[in-house]
Every structure is written in structure tokens, then in C-alpha cells.
Enzyme design. Sequence first.
Site, PDB file in Angstrom:
ATOM      1  N   TYR A 158      46.643  38.472  41.988  1.00 18.14           N
ATOM      2  CA  TYR A 158      46.361  39.115  40.697  1.00 18.14           C
ATOM      3  C   TYR A 158      46.388  38.106  39.553  1.00 18.14           C
ATOM      4  O   TYR A 158      45.682  38.265  38.553  1.00 18.14           O
ATOM      5  CB  TYR A 158      47.357  40.249  40.454  1.00 18.14           C
ATOM      6  CG  TYR A 158      46.841  41.315  39.519  1.00 18.14           C
ATOM      7  CD1 TYR A 158      45.661  41.987  39.778  1.00 18.14           C
ATOM      8  CD2 TYR A 158      47.546  41.654  38.364  1.00 18.14           C
ATOM      9  CE1 TYR A 158      45.185  42.971  38.923  1.00 18.14           C
ATOM     10  CE2 TYR A 158      47.080  42.638  37.512  1.00 18.14           C
ATOM     11  CZ  TYR A 158      45.903  43.286  37.794  1.00 18.14           C
ATOM     12  OH  TYR A 158      45.437  44.256  36.945  1.00 18.14           O
ATOM     13  N   LYS A 165      48.152  42.142  31.865  1.00 20.68           N
ATOM     14  CA  LYS A 165      48.692  43.507  31.949  1.00 20.68           C
ATOM     15  C   LYS A 165      50.120  43.568  31.414  1.00 20.68           C
ATOM     16  O   LYS A 165      50.526  44.576  30.818  1.00 20.68           O
ATOM     17  CB  LYS A 165      48.645  44.014  33.392  1.00 20.68           C
ATOM     18  CG  LYS A 165      47.242  44.230  33.928  1.00 20.68           C
ATOM     19  CD  LYS A 165      46.432  45.223  33.099  1.00 20.68           C
ATOM     20  CE  LYS A 165      45.098  45.537  33.758  1.00 20.68           C
ATOM     21  NZ  LYS A 165      44.241  46.425  32.933  1.00 20.68           N
TER      22      LYS A 165
END
Length: 270
Positions: A158, A165
Amino acid sequence: MGILADKSGIIMGIANHRSIAAAIAQSAQGQGARLGYSHLPDATGKMAQRLHQVVDPLKPQLVFPCDVNNDGDLDAFFAETKEKMGSIDFLVHGIAFAPLADIRCPTLEVSREGFRVALESSVFSFIAVARRAAQLMPRGGSLITLSYFGGEKVVAGYNLMGIAKAALESTVRYLAYDLGPQGIRVNAISAGPIKTLASSAIGDFSAMLAVNEAMAPLQRNVSAQEVGEVSCFLASDMAAAITGEVLHVDAGYHSMGSPGSRALSKWGVK
């Protein structure tokens, strides 16, 4: 009557029919909402065409181009929203972007420009949208954005999006504080991994799905439709006292501190 009857909302970030934002739109329309949409401007018209394929059956009140990294586009979009829809009651921000090379490389090797683009597109865009949307919410309202567990803990593959995020989730809390006096709630949904156009950029995504299914207490992955239903709840008056929250819709994966015996058994570990 649905829980969003007599409510109007904007949904930003539908790339195609597999987008989580598309599922949110379908759920919201099914609950009675009147909806408007943005799409990324593009000279070929392909982005507008893809959006129309998704939303035309939902009888949109508004379909209008908007590059969230361009203040002029944002001003024009919300001016059009005011003209076509008047006030709004909720907005869903489903926008995230980082250059592919900067997502797939180790965090240590992320470029300065890639970092800037990722944070501007995925985080500042929510602030810029919230600032303008709040002006169209005289009776209060709900702002919702989409996150992922990789913003809380390291999820292999990720990478840079995890940093974005994390910043987005912090932004949710600060915006909730700023907008609370206006009766505007700000929340994020941290969805489990779902196969979308955006997820194709993430390395080892099939492994993410397998690990989530094996470790989650419900022993399954989640669907975009389930995220859509939760979004409707957060947009509705039923969630009137919820703000500054990151609500996990991931079959319970976030609650696990170890794989658990069931997952280990699936992986042949005794």
C-alpha cells in the site's frame, strides 16, 4: 420511503461501474436521495462517458467536470451545484491518486513530486471540497470520505497511499471540529479491500484479499454494496450524533492483532 428521502447529495470519484463511489450512488438513490456527480475533465470525453454509463439510470440532477486540484474547477462545480440543486445535505468524497511509480516503489524511494501529488489529490482535495460544500449546507449536513486500514498500520504494497490515508483520517477529525458548530458532520469509512480500478495500482492486491478473508472474524471480504449501505447511514439523520469517526467496514479485520488459529490452519501452519 428511504432514509435519504428528501435529501440531496453530491458524489465525487466515480471512475467506472466498479468504483466504490458507484455503489454508494446506487445505494443512496435507492434510499431516495437526489444526486449530483463530478467527473475528471478529459479532452477525449471518456471520463464523462464512463460516468454517464453509471449514473444515467439513476436520474442525476447534475453531471459536471471537476479537477479537485484546480480551484477554478472547484468553484465552477459548486456554483453549478448551487444553481442546479440549491442546498445539499451530504457529500461523498471518493477521490485518491498517486503516481503509479510512487505507489509501487518502497516508501524510502518515493519522489518529492509523487508525495506532493498524492497528498494534494487524496487529502487536500477533501479540505478544498469541504470548504465549498459547507457553504451549501445551511441546515447542517454530512461529509464522507473513503479510507483504508493501510492508513493505520503497515499493509505491504500500500506504501505511499497508506501515508495519504493516515493524513486523510487526521483531516477528518480536524474538519469535524471546524464544522461541528455548523451542524456538519465529517466521517470516513475504512473499507476492506475491494477490487476496483484504483486497487489495480496496488501491488500484491490479490494477497490483500486473501489475507483479509482469512483473518477477518467474519471470514470473508466485503462488497462495495455494503460500503454503500453504510454511507447511506452516515449521510442520514440516523447518524446525527456521529462525527470525527473512522468507521471500519472490513468484516472485522481491523480488530485482529494476530492471524488467529483459523487463518493459520488455512495457511497450513500448526
